[in-house]
Design an enzyme around this catalytic site. Structure first.
Site, short mmCIF file in Angstrom:
data_model
loop_
_atom_site.label_atom_id
_atom_site.label_comp_id
_atom_site.label_asym_id
_atom_site.label_seq_id
_atom_site.Cartn_x
_atom_site.Cartn_y
_atom_site.Cartn_z
N ASP A 234 93.48 19.43 -1.66
CA ASP A 234 92.21 20.16 -1.60
C ASP A 234 92.44 21.68 -1.55
OD1 ASP A 234 89.48 20.35 -1.55
OD2 ASP A 234 89.27 19.93 0.59
N ASN B 144 83.37 13.35 -7.34
CA ASN B 144 83.65 14.61 -8.02
C ASN B 144 82.89 14.78 -9.34
OD1 ASN B 144 87.07 14.79 -6.78
ND2 ASN B 144 85.28 15.90 -6.05
C1 IPE Z 1 88.52 15.29 -1.99
O1 IPE Z 1 88.24 16.64 -2.09
C2 IPE Z 1 88.81 14.73 -3.35
C3 IPE Z 1 90.05 15.20 -3.97
C4 IPE Z 1 90.96 15.95 -3.41
C5 IPE Z 1 90.26 14.72 -5.30
P1 IPE Z 1 86.74 17.18 -2.20
O2 IPE Z 1 86.85 18.66 -2.29
O3 IPE Z 1 86.03 16.49 -3.29
O4 IPE Z 1 86.13 16.71 -0.81
P2 IPE Z 1 84.86 17.22 -0.01
O5 IPE Z 1 83.73 17.31 -0.98
O6 IPE Z 1 85.19 18.56 0.56
O7 IPE Z 1 84.67 16.19 1.06
C1 IPE Z 2 90.74 19.84 -4.97
O1 IPE Z 2 90.34 21.16 -4.93
C2 IPE Z 2 90.80 19.27 -6.34
C3 IPE Z 2 89.74 18.30 -6.66
C4 IPE Z 2 88.82 17.86 -5.85
C5 IPE Z 2 89.74 17.79 -8.03
P1 IPE Z 2 88.80 21.54 -4.89
O2 IPE Z 2 88.35 21.73 -6.29
O3 IPE Z 2 88.02 20.58 -4.09
O4 IPE Z 2 88.88 22.95 -4.16
P2 IPE Z 2 87.85 23.53 -3.11
O5 IPE Z 2 87.73 22.53 -2.00
O6 IPE Z 2 86.56 23.73 -3.84
O7 IPE Z 2 88.47 24.81 -2.66
MG MG Z 3 87.50 20.50 -2.10
#
Ligand code: IPE
Ligand code: IPE
Ligand code: MG
Length: 238
Positions: free
Chosen positions: A23, A71
Site C-alpha cells: 500500500d 479496487n
Molecule cells: C489494499 O489497499 C489493496 C491492495 C494493496 C491491492 P487499498 O489501498 O485498496 O486499501 P484501502 O482502500 O485503504 O482499505
Molecule cells: C497500493 O497503493 C496499490 C494498489 C491498491 C493497487 P495505493 O494505490 O492504494 O496507494 P495509496 O493508498 O492511494 O497511497
Molecule cells: Mg491504498
C-alpha cells in the site's frame, strides 16, 4: 540485521510464508508531484526487489496483494495502468521465476480480468508448476469472495458438512501454508479484505514506509520484529 542474520532468523523461527499488502503507491507519487500511476510503476519494481530478497532469505512462500475486488472503484485511467503493469509482469516473469525455482499462482476471481490476461496467467502457472517455492499474486482478490467461492465449490460437489482442512483446500491458496507474517506498508492498520481465513494466527507488522520505498532494510526490520513475537496459538507459553 543483515542478510545473514535474516536467513538465520527465517530458519530458526520457521518463517515460511510472508504476505504483503503493498500500500501507498498513490501517496508516494503525490508526494513527488507525480500521477498515481507513476507510483504503481515504481511499486512494481519494488515488488520484484522485495520478493527476490525474501527468497534469498530462505522464505518459501510469498503472497502479494496487487489488486482487490474493491479496487475497481478507482478511475478507469488508474485501473487500466494497473492492468498494463500486470500484463507486462506476466510477459516478462518466466525467466526469473524458473531460475529461482518459483511456482506462481494467481489468486482471486479471474472472470472480471481482461481475456488476454487470463490466458497468459494460466500459461505462466503451467510453465512454472514444477517450482518448489511459491509466489501468490492476489489479482482481483477479495477474501470474502474467496470464501464464498470455496463454499459454492464445495456445495456443488455435494458437501453437506466440511472440516477446516477441506475448507482450506477449497481456497485459492490451497497449496500454501498459512501466512506466518502479514506486512502492510503506508501506515494503514487493516486487512482490506485480504486472507481473512488464512491469517487467523498470522503475526502483523505495520510500517509507515510507503510501498515504493520498501527495501532490504525495512524487510530486515519486519523479520526481526517477527523474531521477537511469541506465537501462543491460544496456549500458555512459560
Ligand atoms: C489494499 O489497499 C489493496 C491492495 C494493496 C491491492 P487499498 O489501498 O485498496 O486499501 P484501502 O482502500 O485503504 O482499505
Ligand atoms: C497500493 O497503493 C496499490 C494498489 C491498491 C493497487 P495505493 O494505490 O492504494 O496507494 P495509496 O493508498 O492511494 O497511497
Ligand atoms: Mg491504498
Amino acid at each position: 540485521m543483515s542478510l545473514e542474520e535474516s536467513k538465520k532468523l527465517v530458519l530458526e523461527k520457521n518463517l515460511r510464508h510472508v504476505a504483503f499488502i503493498m500500500d501507498g503507491n498513490g501517496r508516494w507519487a503525490k508526494k513527488k508531484g507525480m500521477p498515481r500511476e507513476y507510483g504503481h510503476t515504481v511499486g512494481a519494481k519494488t515488488f520484484k526487489n522485495v520478493i527476490t530478497y525474501c527468497y534469498e532469505c530462505g522464505i518459501e512462500c510469498v503472497t502479494v496483494y496487487a489488486f482487490s475486488t474493491e479496487n475497481w472503484k478507482r478511475s478507469e485511467k488508474e485501473v487500466s495502468a494497473l492492468m498494463k503493469l500486470f500484463s507486462a509482469y506476466i510477459d516478462s516473469a518466466y525467466e526469473d521465476l524458473s531460475k529461482n525455482n518459483i511456482r506462481i499462482y494467481f489468486i482471486g476471481d479471474r472472470a472480471r480480468l481482461p481475456q488476454a490476461l487470463i490466458k497468459r496467467m494460466g500459461e505462466l502457472e503451467e510453465k512454472t508448476a514444477a517450482g518448489k517455492r511459491i509466489l501468490n499474486i492476489a489479482l482481483n482478490y477479495g477474501a470474502r469472495d474467496e470464501i464464498l467461492h470455496a463454499v459454492n465449490t464445495l456445495l456443488q460437489k455435494g458437501a453437506t458438512s466440511v472440516d477446516e482442512e477441506t475448507f482450506s483446500k477449497a481456497l485459492y491458496t490451497a497449496d500454501s501454508p498459512d501466512p506466518d507474517l502479514v506486512v502492510r506498508t503506508a501506515g494503514e492498520q487493516r486487512l482490506s479484505n485480504f486472507l481473512l481465513w488464512q491469517a487467523a494466527y498470522s503475526e502483523f507488522y505495520y510500517t509507515d514506509t510507503l510501498w515504493p520505498d520498501m527495501g532490504k532494510e525495512q524487510l530486515d526490520k519486519a523479520f526481526a520484529a517477527f523474531g521477537g513475537r511469541v506465537r501462543r496459538y491460544g496456549a500458555v507459553v512459560e
